[in-house]
Design a protein around this motif. Structure first.
Motif, PDB file in Angstrom:
ATOM      1  N   GLU A  44     -11.230  -0.892   7.051  1.00  0.00           N
ATOM      2  CA  GLU A  44     -10.233  -1.193   6.971  1.00  0.00           C
ATOM      3  C   GLU A  44      -9.709  -1.938   8.309  1.00  0.00           C
ATOM      4  OE1 GLU A  44      -7.467   2.044   6.137  1.00  0.00           O
ATOM      5  OE2 GLU A  44      -5.493   0.551   5.717  1.00  0.00           O
TER       6      GLU A  44
ATOM      7  N   CYS B 114       0.099   4.510   3.100  1.00  0.00           N
ATOM      8  CA  CYS B 114       0.651   4.626   4.556  1.00  0.00           C
ATOM      9  C   CYS B 114       2.048   4.297   4.412  1.00  0.00           C
ATOM     10  CB  CYS B 114      -0.246   3.493   5.234  1.00  0.00           C
ATOM     11  SG  CYS B 114      -0.020   1.723   4.601  1.00  0.00           S
TER      12      CYS B 114
ATOM     13  N   CYS C 125      -5.770   4.567   5.644  1.00  0.00           N
ATOM     14  CA  CYS C 125      -5.649   4.516   4.308  1.00  0.00           C
ATOM     15  C   CYS C 125      -7.074   4.958   3.705  1.00  0.00           C
ATOM     16  CB  CYS C 125      -5.294   3.318   3.540  1.00  0.00           C
ATOM     17  SG  CYS C 125      -3.571   2.645   4.619  1.00  0.00           S
TER      18      CYS C 125
ATOM     19  N   CYS D  40      -3.574  -2.341   8.815  1.00  0.00           N
ATOM     20  CA  CYS D  40      -3.173  -1.439   8.151  1.00  0.00           C
ATOM     21  C   CYS D  40      -1.630  -1.607   8.384  1.00  0.00           C
ATOM     22  CB  CYS D  40      -3.587   0.117   8.547  1.00  0.00           C
ATOM     23  SG  CYS D  40      -2.882   1.430   7.864  1.00  0.00           S
TER      24      CYS D  40
ATOM     25  N   CYS E 159      -2.523  -3.977   4.303  1.00  0.00           N
ATOM     26  CA  CYS E 159      -3.613  -3.214   4.519  1.00  0.00           C
ATOM     27  C   CYS E 159      -4.861  -3.983   3.977  1.00  0.00           C
ATOM     28  CB  CYS E 159      -3.637  -1.861   3.645  1.00  0.00           C
ATOM     29  SG  CYS E 159      -2.086  -0.971   4.457  1.00  0.00           S
TER      30      CYS E 159
ATOM     31  N   CYS F 106       0.880  -1.190  -0.181  1.00  0.00           N
ATOM     32  CA  CYS F 106       0.018  -0.124   0.030  1.00  0.00           C
ATOM     33  C   CYS F 106       0.957   1.157  -0.004  1.00  0.00           C
ATOM     34  CB  CYS F 106      -0.974   0.021   1.280  1.00  0.00           C
ATOM     35  SG  CYS F 106      -1.974   1.482   1.358  1.00  0.00           S
TER      36      CYS F 106
HETATM   37 ZN   LIG Z   1      -2.202   1.164   3.765  1.00  0.00          ZN
END
Ligand SMILES: [Zn+2]
Length: 205
Positions: A185, A152, A162, A188, A196, A149
Motif C-alpha cells: 500500500e 480508512c 488498509c 493511503c 489508497c 476506500c
Molecule cells: Zn484506505
C-alpha cells in the motif's frame, strides 16, 4: 478534507462478517461487533443482496475494532480476513465479480492480474455508484487505486492501514496467477494521500 459518508451493501458486509468469523471465531467476532456498534449482526448475518446495510464510517469502525481487538497482531488478522473475503466472493458472488465462466489461463500474467483487479473495481462500482476506483497501469507495476476506500474512512495514521484490502488483493492476484505476490500500500487516504493505492509487486519465491 472530510469525505462524504456513503453506504455499503448487504452482500459486501456479509462477505466481511462471514470471513471475519472464519478467521476470528464466532466469539471474537461478536465481541468486536459489540465494541463498534454493530451488535445487530451478532448471530444475524445480513442477506446476500445489494440493499444498503451500513455506512462507510461503520465499516471503517469495524476494521478499527478488529485491529484494536488483536493489538499488534491486528494487521495480520485483517489481511487474513481480506484473503478469506475474496475467497468468499469467488465462491458465493462470482456473478457479482464478473468471473462466472471466465477463461484467463491462456493470458499472460499481467493481463490476468489486470482482469481480476478490474473485476473487483466493477463489482464495487456495481454495489455503489459513488465508488471511485480504478486499475492503474501507468507505472512499472500494476496498481489498484480507490479514492473512496471504506476501510480508512475518517481515520488518520502515519502509516497505511488498509490491511483488509491488501489481503483481498493478494488473494485475488493469487487466484488469477497461481502465485503469491507482494502487495504494497504505497498511498493511503488516512495519511493524507488523495487515494489508497495498492501496488502488485514481484511474485514471492
Ligand atoms: Zn484506505
Amino acid at each position: 478534507m472530510s469525505r462524504p459518508d456513503s453506504v455499503i451493501v448487504n452482500g459486501l458486509v456479509r462477505q466481511a462478517l462471514v470471513s471475519a468469523e472464519e478467521v476470528m471465531g464466532a466469539n471474537g467476532l461478536h465481541t468486536v461487533l459489540r465494541t463498534c456498534g454493530l451488535e445487530r449482526y451478532v448471530d444475524s448475518m445480513p442477506p446476500n443482496d445489494m440493499n444498503s446495510a451500513i455506512n462507510t464510517s461503520d465499516y471503517a469502525k469495524l476494521n478499527q475494532a478488529i485491529e484494536g481487538f488483536y493489538g499488534r497482531a491486528g494487521k495480520g488478522m485483517l489481511r487474513r480476513i481480506g484473503k478469506a473475503s475474496f475467497q468468499y466472493g469467488i465462491r458465493e458472488q462470482a456473478a457479482l465479480l464478473g468471473l462466472a465462466g471466465a477463461a484467463i489461463k491462456l493470458l499472460p500474467e499481467k493481463q490476468r492480474i489486470k482482469f481480476i483487479l478490474n473485476g473487483m473495481v466493477n463489482a464495487l462500482k456495481k454495489s455503489n455508484s459513488a465508488v471511485d476506483a480504478w486499475v492503474d497501469e501507468s507505472g512499472a507495476n500494476i496498481a489498484y487505486i480507490e479514492r473512496t476506500c471504506a476501510i480508512c474512512w475518517g481515520r488518520t495514521s502515519q502509516t497505511p492501514l488498509c490491511h483488509l484490502y491488501i489481503g483481498s488483493i493478494s488473494e485475488a492476484v493469487l487466484w488469477a496467477t497461481g502465485g503469491e505476490h507482494d502487495i504494497i500500500e504505497t498511498h493511503c487516504l488516512a495519511k493524507g494521500d488523495e487515494y489508497c493505492r495498492f501496488e502488485v509487486g514481484a511474485a514471492k519465491a
